[in-house]
Structures are given as C-alpha cells and as structure tokens.
Design an enzyme around this catalytic site. Structure first.
Site, PDB file in Angstrom:
ATOM      1  N   GLY A 145      39.863  65.263  43.373  1.00 27.41           N
ATOM      2  CA  GLY A 145      38.429  65.433  43.135  1.00 27.41           C
ATOM      3  C   GLY A 145      38.110  65.158  41.678  1.00 27.41           C
ATOM      4  N   GLU A 168      31.899  37.732  59.209  1.00 26.49           N
ATOM      5  CA  GLU A 168      33.340  37.908  58.966  1.00 26.49           C
ATOM      6  C   GLU A 168      34.035  38.717  60.049  1.00 26.49           C
ATOM      7  OE1 GLU A 168      32.678  40.958  55.204  1.00 26.49           O
ATOM      8  OE2 GLU A 168      34.415  39.687  55.245  1.00 26.49           O
ATOM      9  N   LYS A 179      42.060  40.631  52.164  1.00 26.93           N
ATOM     10  CA  LYS A 179      41.294  41.703  51.512  1.00 26.93           C
ATOM     11  C   LYS A 179      40.983  41.341  50.061  1.00 26.93           C
ATOM     12  CE  LYS A 179      39.135  45.483  50.963  1.00 26.93           C
ATOM     13  NZ  LYS A 179      37.740  45.487  51.464  1.00 26.93           N
TER      14      LYS A 179
HETATM   15  C1  AGP Z   1      33.461  41.273  51.825  1.00 27.95           C
HETATM   16  O1  AGP Z   1      33.335  41.912  53.084  1.00 27.95           O
HETATM   17  C2  AGP Z   1      34.632  40.324  51.788  1.00 27.95           C
HETATM   18  N1  AGP Z   1      35.833  40.978  52.147  1.00 27.95           N
HETATM   19  C3  AGP Z   1      34.693  39.487  50.535  1.00 27.95           C
HETATM   20  O2  AGP Z   1      33.489  38.760  50.461  1.00 27.95           O
HETATM   21  C4  AGP Z   1      34.866  40.241  49.186  1.00 27.95           C
HETATM   22  O3  AGP Z   1      33.709  40.945  48.891  1.00 27.95           O
HETATM   23  C5  AGP Z   1      35.101  39.186  48.095  1.00 27.95           C
HETATM   24  O4  AGP Z   1      36.291  38.516  48.395  1.00 27.95           O
HETATM   25  C6  AGP Z   1      35.176  39.797  46.699  1.00 27.95           C
HETATM   26  O5  AGP Z   1      36.264  40.686  46.632  1.00 27.95           O
HETATM   27  P1  AGP Z   1      36.339  41.689  45.384  1.00 27.95           P
HETATM   28  O6  AGP Z   1      35.154  42.585  45.476  1.00 27.95           O
HETATM   29  O7  AGP Z   1      37.631  42.412  45.541  1.00 27.95           O
HETATM   30  O8  AGP Z   1      36.293  40.849  44.126  1.00 27.95           O
END
Ligand code: AGP
Length: 604
Positions: free
Chosen positions: A105, A487, A599
């Site tokens: 926290g 997506e 990710k």
């Molecule tokens: C968002 O849902 C996607 N996974 C993707 O657009 C992501 O936001 C983008 O790759 C940027 O990633 P980051 O925020 O880790 O820089």
C-alpha cells in the site's frame, strides 16, 4: 500492488516463504525479500529482480543461525515500487533495530512520520514510505515495553493504504498484522497449528483450507494455533484452483484488471491528491519554468491517454500541448525547442518507438517526464523525472487499468502545472479535485451494466465495421474503444471525431455499419446529438452510450448522471472495455493473449 506472505510454524520457514512469493510472481514485482525470526536469531535476505535471485542468496548462505524445522516466524514480500527505486535497500522487509515489517500500500503521511522519528534518533536507510512503520513500532515499544500496545499505537498514526506483517525479537513467536486498503488473508495450516498469511489466495492453496479475508480496519496477532482479531471475522474455505485464484476469480486477467481500476486509481492518487492540494514528490515545480509547450509522445493506448491529456493541459494549465505517435515522430525530423516539456507515456516503459523518441528529445536538450507503470524500466532511466501509475502489473495484452491510471496522472499533472503557473483559480482547483475523488466510483463495474454489455454484444458480431465517435476528450476515448475492439475481437473499427463524419465517412452509413456514439451530458451534448442524428437519418445502426436517453439509437446503454464530463469519461471507458471483452468472448478469442500482439513492443 506488492505481494505479502507470512508463516508461523516448525517447518522450513525460509522455503515456505520463498515458495509463497513464487506464487505471487504473477502480480509483478521488481525486488523481493524474506525475514525469519527464531527466538533471538533474526535472518534477512533481499534481492533485486526475480525470486530466483533471492532463492540463490538463501541457498548460498552458509552462516544461517535459524534452525530449520523448529519453531520460527517469517515474513516475505515482493515489491512493486511506488516510493524509491527498486534496490536492495528499498526491498522489504524493512528493519528497525530488533523488528522487521512488510507492507503493501502507500503511507500518505510517511514524510511527517519520518521527520518526527529522525528527530527522535531513528536512522533510515531506504527511500521508502514503509520503513517508517517499523521505526514507529520500536519508538512506541521503547516507551511501553509492550509489543501489542506499540503495534496498536503505530497503526493509529498511519494514513493511506497499508496491509502489514510485523515480527519482532520482543515477541519472537508472534506475527502482528493489520489490513487497511490493501488485501490480506490469514489461514490455518493443515498441520500442527501453523498459521499462514498472504496478500492473495494463490500462496495458500494446498497449505490450508480455512481462511479469513481480512476486512479494512481489522488487526491482530497470530501465534501457533492461535489468532487474536481486533474485530469479528468470517472464516471461509479456500478455492483450490491456483490459476482461478491468480485471476481473483475472474475469467480473464483483462476482466480482473477492468474490475480493479476503481481500486488502483486510489493508489495512483494517494499522497498526490491531499487536503485539496495536488503534489508530486517526483517533480520539482521548476520543471515547468520557462516551458511554453508540452509535447506528448506515445503509442497505442498510451497515445490515446496522451491525446486526452492534451485537452486537459490546454484547458487547465493554459499550456499549448501537441501529441505525437512515437513511430512517426522518430523519422519526421521534428523541430524541437528547449522551451518544450517532453512527456512520454508508456505502461511498460520499454516500447521501442517511444523510448527512441525520448532519447531524441533528451539529445535535443528538452526536459522530460516519463509517465510509466514499471519502475526501473528503460524510459524511467532516461527521463529527467518519472511519475509511476501504481497500477500494479497489467497482464492482459489489451491495456485497461494502465489507460485509466495514465489519464488520472495526466489530469493531476494538468492541475499541478495550472496551479504552479497561477492560471488555475482555487475554486476551479477545488472542483476538479473533488471530481478526481469521485473517479473510483465512476470506474466501479455495476453488475447490471456488465450484464447489459454482455447481452448487447451478441448483436455486434458481424457487420462491415464499427465507428466509435465522440467529441473533445471523448474523441480519444472513441479511439481507445475502437482499439480495444480491434485487438481482442479482430473486427474492424475506427475511432473518429464525431464532427468529421460528414466529411466523408458518412458515405459508409447503412444498417451494417455499427456506430458506437459517446454522448456525454456535460460536454457538447447538443453537438454530438446532431452528429448522431445525421447518421441515424442514413439508417446507420447506432448504439448510444449516455446518461440522457436517446430515442433515435437502435441500442442504448444508460450511464450514471454525474456533474462532470470526466466522470462520464471513466464510466464510458468501462462500458467500452466490457463491450469489447464480451464480443471477444462470444467470438471465442483469447481475451488475454490476442493473436499477433505482444504486451510490450520492444522492437520497431
Ligand atoms: C493497448 O491495448 C495495446 N496493448 C498497445 O497499443 C499498447 O498500448 C502500446 O503498445 C503501448 O505500450 P506501452 O504503453 O507499454 O508503451
């Protein structure tokens, strides 16, 4: 969102703590540690990075003084940095002179407590807020010589969110605990009166059956075969499925992360929004001196948060703000001037395009800030200052809680800069801060709203495309809604400024073209209403999202009446996230790991 484990018993305490921390790895962390107490012998191990680094330290330790398989108490912790870099000094457990503490926290009043304790002669070695807890305990114990009393006095002084386990040589066979704002469970082991603690179910499964999920404000002390609680508690049975437990009972990590937005934004604001003031320990007010423009650079969902922020910076800070897609910015030979503050937004802090853009700005001599969720990531090491989202790990590839916490951070920054530049009245600041305090409520997922999105989703599984439309900050929100759908459902969708539809896209209007219209009550409602009427007149299939009923839509999602457009923004965000997720479920897609996506995109 740190992880906590605790154990009292006569097995291999170190091994039990390490295995328990491994079960918490899915929550994300940047350092870890354990402390074991056996009578007056105290052993502590800490390591930055993965649990295996900690495990190696424990195995390499040849001077261990704690005898395994004899009565001992132990606490362990995985840290997701909120105050202080990921280092061994900042890793938990934190030591006083004869006591250790682990904490999940944020202690909002840690600076005042640290100052008071330093004056009383206590020496601090870390940059964390947590360390004040153990010194405060010893400060009171040194006066009363009564551990329970000292613990009770300690927790009375703490403000913020804190789940705590504390062990002390003054009571070597006991663990003192407190739950307030962050999760903590206590369980009865299957053998010999053992007691287990954990910040989530996963580490307890297979070791215990009966568990108490502590409610806020409940504290107590545990010893072998005995747990004393400060209040009535309810015993229940542990689930037996670890993956189910890691998702806190939700179907997907994405669903869990949508539902936990209302909680993590409280951490995001904690210590920064206080007593009708906005403050960032991470920023020096001078960072805005001499600045005439803010340039934001990001990708994907983070770019949408940046676009949202551009409206807020110009409206609240009265600073010109431009937003760039990082992959475009890198190669456009941008004109940069030193009176521009460069802000990168990134959940991972590793996105290659955004990182390279940041380096370009840095090389051009611009001041920079990273708004990021992962401390010690590449961007946090390049930027002049970092503001952490405190969202905890985001496992769903489709970003949800990162977007909501980014938007909250950027909104607070706009207010902070507006106040610093004296362009924001006290009255206006007060209204905005009161609104910010209501954001968690707007992010709360009401079951009937979720059910409405689930039922509606069956009608939107085909068609030749979607338009998500909105105005002002609801335009980047429309972009975000379209991206979520693309997506995880693989259906084509576009986010579009509502006022732009008549400049071409309306040619697509027909019953097979689905329009998701964001129609907030408190921002250009009449304008968006006429845009949607234009589409309806051309027989487009319309799903309107609004607190005001709209007869011309084919489907309608009613949102709550509020007094500020940003509260409408966050509630509509939840609708868009749930809507996309339920369509993806019906299409049988992998919600958490959609095809072709990663990710974090660490390559160009
Ligand atoms: C968002 O849902 C996607 N996974 C993707 O657009 C992501 O936001 C983008 O790759 C940027 O990633 P980051 O925020 O880790 O820089």
């Amino acid at each position: 969102m740190c992880g906590i484990v605790g154990y009292i018993g006569n097995k291999n305490t170190k091994g039990i703590l390490i295995e328990g921390l491994k079960e918490l790895e899915y929550r994300g962390y940047d350092s870890a540690g354990i402390a074991v107490l056996q009578d007056d012998k105290l052993e502590v191990f800490k390591a930055v990075g993965k649990i295996k680094n900690l495990e190696e330290k424990v195995l390499q330790n040849t001077t261990c003084c704690v005898t395994p398989n004899e009565m001992s108490t132990g606490i362990g912790h995985t840290r997701w940095a909120t105050h202080g870099k990921p280092t061994e000094f900042n890793a938990h457990p934190h030591l006083g002179i004869y006591s250790y503490v682990v904490h999940n926290g944020i202690i909002e009043n840690y600076k005042e407590l640290k100052e008071e304790l330093t004056h009383a002669g206590h020496i601090f070695v870390s940059q964390t807020d947590t360390e004040v807890i153990v010194h405060l305990f010893e400060f009171y114990f040194n006066q009363s010589n009564d551990a329970q009393k000292a613990f009770d006095e300690t927790i009375k002084r703490l403000e913020g969110a804190y789940s705590i386990l504390l062990i002390t040589k003054s009571e070597p066979h006991k663990i003192f605990f407190m739950k307030h704002g962050s999760p903590l469970a206590v369980a009865k082991g299957n053998d010999d009166g053992e007691i287990y603690f954990a910040s989530s179910d996963a580490p307890l499964i297979g070791l215990a059956n009966d568990v108490v999920y502590l409610e806020d404000g409940v504290s107590g002390v545990a010893s072998v075969g005995n747990i004393e609680f400060s209040d009535e508690v309810k015993w229940t049975t542990l689930p037996q499925n670890k993956l189910f437990a890691q998702k806190d009972g939700y179907r997907f990590f994405m669903e869990k992360e949508i539902y936990e937005q209302k909680d993590v934004v409280i951490d995001t604001m904690m210590g920064r929004l206080k007593n009708d003031e906005i403050n960032f320990d991470e920023l020096d007010k001078s960072i805005i001196e001499g600045i005439n423009e803010i340039k934001i650079c990001a990708c994907g969902t983070s770019y949408h948060a940046g676009l949202t922020a551009s409206y807020l910076f110009e409206r609240l800070s009265k600073i010109r703000c431009t937003v760039e897609i990082a992959s475009e910015f890198r190669y456009k030979e941008p004109l940069l001037s030193k009176d521009t503050l460069f802000i990168v937004i990134s959940q991972s802090g590793e996105t290659a395009d955004t990182l390279e853009a940041l380096k370009m700005a840095k090389n051009a001599g611009l001041k920079s800030i990273a708004v990021c969720n992962v401390d010690n990531s590449s961007m946090t090491r390049v930027a002049d200052a970092t503001i952490l989202l405190r969202a905890g790990i985001e496992k769903g590839v489709a970003s949800t809680k990162a977007f909501s916490t980014q938007t909250v951070v950027l909104w607070m920054m706009a207010l902070y800069f507006g106040k610093t530049r004296n362009v924001l009245s006290t009255e206006k600041l007060k209204t905005e801060l009161q609104t910010l305090k209501n954001v968690p409520n707007s992010l709360k997922v009401e079951s009937q709203l979720h059910e409405k999105c689930r039922r509606l989703s069956k009608r939107y599984l085909h068609g030749h495309g979607f338009f998500f439309i909105g105005r002002d900050v609801f335009y980047p929100l429309a972009l975000e809604g379209a991206l979520k759908l693309k997506e995880i459902s693989y259906l084509h969708a576009e986010g579009y400024p509502a006022g732009e539809m008549k400049h071409g896209p309306i040619a697509l209007a027909d019953p097979e073209l689905f329009t998701i219209a964001l129609m907030p009550q408190h921002l250009h409602y009449d304008k968006i209403k006429s845009n949607v009427e234009e589409l309806s007149a051309r027989d487009s299939t319309i799903c309107a999202i609004s607190p005001i009923s709209f007869e011309l839509s084919d489907d309608f999602i009613l949102t709550a009446e509020t007094n500020h457009y940003m509260l409408e923004f966050f509630e509509m965000l939840v609708v868009l996230q749930l809507f996309s997720m339920e369509i993806s479920v019906r299409l049988g897609n992998d919600v958490d790991m959609p095809r072709n996506l990663a990710k974090s995109v660490t390559v160009e």
